[in-house]
Design a protein around this motif. Structure first.
Motif, short mmCIF file in Angstrom:
data_model
loop_
_atom_site.label_atom_id
_atom_site.label_comp_id
_atom_site.label_asym_id
_atom_site.label_seq_id
_atom_site.Cartn_x
_atom_site.Cartn_y
_atom_site.Cartn_z
N SER A 126 -88.85 -45.50 -122.01
CA SER A 126 -87.77 -45.26 -121.04
C SER A 126 -88.16 -45.78 -119.66
O SER A 126 -87.33 -46.33 -118.93
CB SER A 126 -87.46 -43.76 -120.96
OG SER A 126 -86.93 -43.28 -122.18
N LYS A 127 -89.44 -45.62 -119.31
CA LYS A 127 -89.90 -46.09 -118.00
C LYS A 127 -89.80 -47.60 -117.89
O LYS A 127 -89.47 -48.14 -116.83
CB LYS A 127 -91.35 -45.64 -117.77
CG LYS A 127 -91.86 -45.93 -116.37
CD LYS A 127 -93.26 -45.36 -116.18
CE LYS A 127 -93.79 -45.68 -114.78
NZ LYS A 127 -95.15 -45.13 -114.57
N MET A 128 -90.04 -48.32 -118.98
CA MET A 128 -89.94 -49.77 -118.95
C MET A 128 -88.50 -50.22 -118.65
O MET A 128 -88.28 -51.21 -117.95
CB MET A 128 -90.40 -50.37 -120.28
CG MET A 128 -91.90 -50.21 -120.56
SD MET A 128 -92.94 -50.95 -119.26
CE MET A 128 -92.50 -52.68 -119.46
N VAL A 129 -87.53 -49.48 -119.17
CA VAL A 129 -86.13 -49.80 -118.89
C VAL A 129 -85.85 -49.59 -117.40
O VAL A 129 -85.19 -50.41 -116.75
CB VAL A 129 -85.18 -48.94 -119.74
CG1 VAL A 129 -83.72 -49.27 -119.41
CG2 VAL A 129 -85.43 -49.18 -121.22
N LEU A 130 -86.35 -48.50 -116.83
CA LEU A 130 -86.16 -48.23 -115.41
C LEU A 130 -86.81 -49.30 -114.55
O LEU A 130 -86.24 -49.74 -113.55
CB LEU A 130 -86.74 -46.85 -115.06
CG LEU A 130 -85.98 -45.64 -115.63
CD1 LEU A 130 -86.78 -44.37 -115.39
CD2 LEU A 130 -84.60 -45.53 -115.02
N LEU A 131 -88.00 -49.74 -114.93
CA LEU A 131 -88.69 -50.78 -114.16
C LEU A 131 -87.91 -52.10 -114.20
O LEU A 131 -87.86 -52.84 -113.21
CB LEU A 131 -90.11 -50.98 -114.69
CG LEU A 131 -91.09 -49.84 -114.41
CD1 LEU A 131 -92.42 -50.08 -115.11
CD2 LEU A 131 -91.32 -49.66 -112.91
N ALA A 159 -79.17 -52.33 -115.96
CA ALA A 159 -79.91 -52.84 -117.12
C ALA A 159 -79.38 -52.13 -118.35
O ALA A 159 -78.92 -50.98 -118.26
CB ALA A 159 -81.41 -52.59 -116.95
N VAL A 160 -79.45 -52.78 -119.48
CA VAL A 160 -78.98 -52.18 -120.73
C VAL A 160 -80.19 -51.80 -121.58
O VAL A 160 -81.07 -52.63 -121.84
CB VAL A 160 -78.08 -53.16 -121.51
CG1 VAL A 160 -77.73 -52.59 -122.89
CG2 VAL A 160 -76.80 -53.44 -120.72
N GLY A 161 -80.23 -50.53 -121.98
CA GLY A 161 -81.27 -50.06 -122.88
C GLY A 161 -80.65 -49.78 -124.24
O GLY A 161 -79.74 -48.95 -124.36
N VAL A 162 -81.08 -50.50 -125.25
CA VAL A 162 -80.55 -50.33 -126.60
C VAL A 162 -81.38 -49.27 -127.29
O VAL A 162 -82.54 -49.51 -127.67
CB VAL A 162 -80.60 -51.66 -127.39
CG1 VAL A 162 -79.95 -51.48 -128.76
CG2 VAL A 162 -79.90 -52.76 -126.61
N ASN A 163 -80.81 -48.08 -127.44
CA ASN A 163 -81.54 -46.95 -128.01
C ASN A 163 -81.66 -47.12 -129.51
O ASN A 163 -80.66 -47.08 -130.23
CB ASN A 163 -80.81 -45.64 -127.67
CG ASN A 163 -81.67 -44.42 -127.97
OD1 ASN A 163 -82.85 -44.54 -128.28
ND2 ASN A 163 -81.06 -43.25 -127.89
#
Length: 206
Positions: free
Chosen positions: A173-178, A133-137
């Motif tokens: 951050s947890k939402m990205v992991l989920l 998944a891609v997390g755009v910081n």
């Protein structure tokens, strides 16, 4: 008599990589979600890195990961994630293959100020068929791009999650992991799906 249902649940431990370019926030993300003090291999950036590490866009960065970061988060009583943050500099990329062994999936962190630094990470996981998944910081709360724009810029598959996030915030951050766990589950289910049997009536000799 103690019933079997009262026995403690042994959690399943899975390995997740937190990857991305230099200075994108990997160490920060591991630290924000880890329920144990994270293991960090941060060293100060010295003059020896001048001309080797690209500091464009991250001139205020004074330390860097030279091996890996490590943390742990319990998602549910039956599921524990072990997080491994990868080093971002090109000269440490030889470690990525070892870190990727046994990984369920990965989070690729992206910085819209230096989006081109994400291509190598995306290619790495696509070539190895590792779900990600891609997390755009969104540094300092800035949201200069939409998730759709990032998806198009990185030429991602429609099934790859792209989320705007703040890696300093545990919930974000947890939402990205989920989202990563969901895409990994879907990919695993697709692999296990039975292949339809060929219809003998449709076969014709050449």
């Amino acid at each position: 008599m103690v019933s079997a249902s009262s026995e403690p649940v042994m959690p399943t431990a899975v390995k997740i990589l937190i990857a991305g370019g230099f200075g994108v926030g990997k160490t920060t993300m591991v630290g924000s979600v880890s329920e144990v003090p994270p293991l960090e291999t941060e060293e100060r950036i010295t003059e020896a890195s001048l001309g080797i590490d690209d500091l464009a866009g991250v001139e205020g960065k004074y330390s860097t990961t030279v091996a890996m970061d490590f943390g742990r988060i319990t998602i549910a009583p039956e599921l524990v994630l072990y997080l491994f943050g990868t080093p971002g500099q090109d000269r440490f990329w030889f470690m990525w293959d070892d870190l990727a062994l046994g990984a369920l999936g990965a989070v690729v962190l992206a910085d819209t100020r230096r989006l081109d630094a994400s291509f190598a990470s995306v290619d790495f996981f696509e070539e190895r068929d590792i779900p990600f998944a891609v997390g755009v910081n969104c540094f300092d709360g800035r949201r200069e791009c939409t998730s759709r724009q990032v998806r198009e810029a990185l030429a991602l598959e429609p099934t790859t999650p792209v989320l705007l996030c703040d890696v300093r915030d545990r919930r974000s951050s947890k939402m990205v992991l989920l989202s990563l766990l969901e895409v990994a589950r879907a990919q695993a289910s697709a692999r296990l799906a039975p292949v339809p049997a060929a219809d003998p009536a449709a076969w014709r000799p050449m």
